[in-house]
Design an enzyme around this catalytic site. Structure first.
Site, PDB file in Angstrom:
ATOM      1  CG  ASP A   1      -2.314   0.610   0.803  1.00  0.00           C
ATOM      2  OD1 ASP A   1      -2.321   1.780   0.380  1.00  0.00           O
ATOM      3  OD2 ASP A   1      -3.352  -0.077   0.911  1.00  0.00           O
TER       4      ASP A   1
ATOM      5  CG  HIS B   1      -4.468   1.846  -2.142  1.00  0.00           C
ATOM      6  ND1 HIS B   1      -4.556   2.476  -0.920  1.00  0.00           N
ATOM      7  CD2 HIS B   1      -5.731   1.820  -2.642  1.00  0.00           C
ATOM      8  CE1 HIS B   1      -5.822   2.791  -0.684  1.00  0.00           C
ATOM      9  NE2 HIS B   1      -6.552   2.420  -1.719  1.00  0.00           N
TER      10      HIS B   1
ATOM     11  CD  GLU C   1     -10.133   3.680  -1.068  1.00  0.00           C
ATOM     12  OE1 GLU C   1     -11.023   4.149  -0.336  1.00  0.00           O
ATOM     13  OE2 GLU C   1      -9.071   3.206  -0.614  1.00  0.00           O
TER      14      GLU C   1
HETATM   15  C1  ACM Z   1     -10.933  -0.694   0.458  1.00  0.00           C
HETATM   16  O1  ACM Z   1     -11.408  -0.683   1.597  1.00  0.00           O
HETATM   17  N1  ACM Z   1     -10.390   0.382  -0.059  1.00  0.00           N
HETATM   18  C2  ACM Z   1     -10.952  -1.884  -0.338  1.00  0.00           C
END
Ligand code: ACM
Length: 551
Positions: A187, A258, A325
């Protein structure tokens, strides 16, 4: 005086998750003692080893090898007439205990049930005194799971959990008959898997200089460097330990969002025509990060090389590539990204993300694996073989199942265990929704909108444990338990519709289960709320429920 005798309660002994059926009580009890033999039929050798390691250690029992037909025997057998993960457990005062599974996994889940039936002492690693009694009432249990995918996501990127902590989590999953560990390995805040070809991923990407303490709006910092990673041998060990417990470890390498830790290590992976990626460090705070991967051939080759090593470590049929995201601002501003959109005749940046994901869908399926990603991978068109982790609610999962794609239901509104468990301000670093044990117990993974055929695409369900505000084993235990026990019952047992679920009965069984968790040393949230040392006064969470839960 140590409490050396487990008094067998009613047959069933407060099993969590609840089995399909319990027949009993017989009048007698079965006692496993120094002479009790362990007869392991073909395919049950792994469970026999596990039983010697756990029950043998807990009660000081040698469990010498025996044949299945003698009295005073714990007999294990496979009978393919049962479903692969199903089992039958017969405790009979004349013979002992017989566990028959449809396959090796079924035998193992039956052994987990036996351990629960023997009471909290069975969850210790050594006897409290010589001659601790391993006793259970006569009974017959028939059992088997509702779902094939009974998972927990563990985020080791936001806060690293050392290897022994991961092995402990695997033991706890097994004790709850959960069989998937989704390991979130990369991440913005950390890269946790050794990749031999790209050593800077861990040299640079596996640690950060400091860490935001609490919600991202908190003014506090933990000024200590934070980091750690698993070597490839660590991961081989984790995977093997999981396999011994019939748990599949699904690795997640998150792309194209991420990814700041990877970009900090290898700045060429970022959108270099938009920002100076050489100035990026491993991120020290929380939220959705704008620094995403560049959609270049360099990036594709890099991640193929990474995934080559990942496939060598993880035999899981599914490989998770994230996909969630991914803000598109840098792609909108990047001449390189725009040229790619033109070259591929794509409509927009969503289709560019879709192209990214499709590339790895093909790449994985060419290697006999399947891609799974967060529900954003639906945007711009789902790759043909892809499965979806439905996290932003049920909608993504419903859309995917209706179009014939497999789904794991893990909606943040229900089963994100980082979210607070009570409305009280005493909850440590409270974020997200208030989701109590009862709320989790009443979670239904299959939405009513789906036909039976579509519902068959719901592989199962998963509880997600994101660790922005969980920086230690104690914090992890507190957030995860007891809710994971409620979740395990949702994933394993054939419960009625949410409103009809007998929460009182579950609560009664939990009374027994808390004693097991105590013996295991799990620092769960007590029903009455946090103990003084479980609170985190002064560390800001997000105290307003109903706000978007993103940390
Ligand atoms: C997530 O909670 N962004 C998968």
């Amino acid at each position: 005086m140590p409490d050396t005798h487990t008094t067998p309660t009613a047959p069933g002994g407060g099993l969590v998750p609840a089995p399909l059926s319990i027949d009993g009580p017989g009048r007698g009890t079965v006692r496993l003692g120094a002479d009790t033999a362990l007869a392991a039929g073909p395919g049950t050798e792994g469970t026999a080893r596990w039983l010697r390691d756990t029950l043998g250690a807990a009660f000081g029992l040698p469990l010498p090898p025996g044949s299945g037909n003698a009295p005073d025997t714990l007999a294990l057998a496979v009978d393919p007439a049962l479903p692969p993960e199903g089992y039958r457990l017969v405790a009979d005062a004349r013979w002992g205990v017989r566990i028959t599974g449809g396959g090796p996994a079924g035998v193992f889940w039956g052994a987990q049930t036996l351990r629960q039936l023997l009471g909290p002492l069975a969850f210790r690693r050594a006897p409290l005194a010589p001659g601790c009694a391993a006793v259970l009432p006569e009974q017959t249990i028939e059992d088997g799971p509702r779902f094939a995918w009974r998972g927990m996501l563990l985020d080791v990127a936001r806060h690293f959990l050392p290897k022994d902590g991961v092995l402990r989590v695997l033991d706890l999953l097994a004790a709850h008959k959960l069989n998937v560990l989704h390991l979130h390995l990369t991440d913005d805040q950390g890269w946790r898997i050794e990749i031999r070809r790209y050593p800077k991923l861990t040299e640079v990407g596996a640690w950060r200089e400091r860490t935001k303490l609490g919600h991202r709006a908190s003014p506090l910092w933990d000024e200590r460097p934070h980091g750690g990673y698993y070597t490839q041998d660590d991961l081989r060990e984790i995977v093997a330990y999981a396999a011994q417990r019939h748990i599949t470890v699904v690795p997640e390498i998150d792309i194209p969002g991420h990814s700041q830790a990877a970009i900090a290590a290898y700045p060429e992976l970022g959108n270099t025509d938009v920002i100076d990626t050489t100035s990026l460090k491993v991120w020290d705070t929380w939220g959705v990060n704008p620094n995403v991967l560049a959609p270049t051939d360099t990036t594709l080759r890099f991640y193929e090389h990474v995934l080559d090593e990942v496939l060598g470590l993880f035999p899981s049929p599914f490989v998770h590539i994230g996909g969630d995201e991914c803000p598109k601002d840098q792609w909108r501003a990047s001449a390189t990204a725009q040229a790619r959109i033109t070259e591929l005749s794509l409509a927009d940046e969503d289709e560019l993300q879709s192209w990214f994901i499709r590339h790895f869908d093909r790449w994985l399926s060419d290697r006999g694996r399947r891609l799974i990603g967060w529900d954003e991978i639906l945007e711009g068109g789902l790759a043909p073989g892809a499965a979806v982790s439905s996290w932003r609610g049920y909608a993504g999962g419903i859309a995917a199942a209706k179009s014939g794609h497999d789904v794991v239901m893990c909606p943040e509104q229900q089963v994100y265990l980082d979210h607070r468990q009570h409305a009280s301000p005493d909850e440590p670093v409270p974020i997200g929704f208030v989701r109590t044990l009862e709320d989790v117990y009443r979670f239904e993974p299959v939405p009513p909108e789906l036909t039976a055929e579509q519902a068959a695409h719901v592989l199962g369900t998963q509880a997600n444990v994101w660790t922005e505000v969980m920086d230690s084993q104690q914090r992890l235990d507190y957030q995860v338990f007891p809710r994971l026990a409620g979740f395990a019952e949702v994933a394993w047992s054939r419960l009625p519709a949410p409103a009809a679920r007998d929460y009182q009965d579950f609560t009664r069984r939990m009374a027994a289960h808390y004693t097991r968790l105590d013996a295991l040393g799990v620092g769960y949230r007590p029903p009455g709320g946090p103990l003084p040392w479980q609170k985190r006064p002064g560390v800001l969470g997000r105290p307003i429920d109903g706000a978007p839960p993103n940390v």
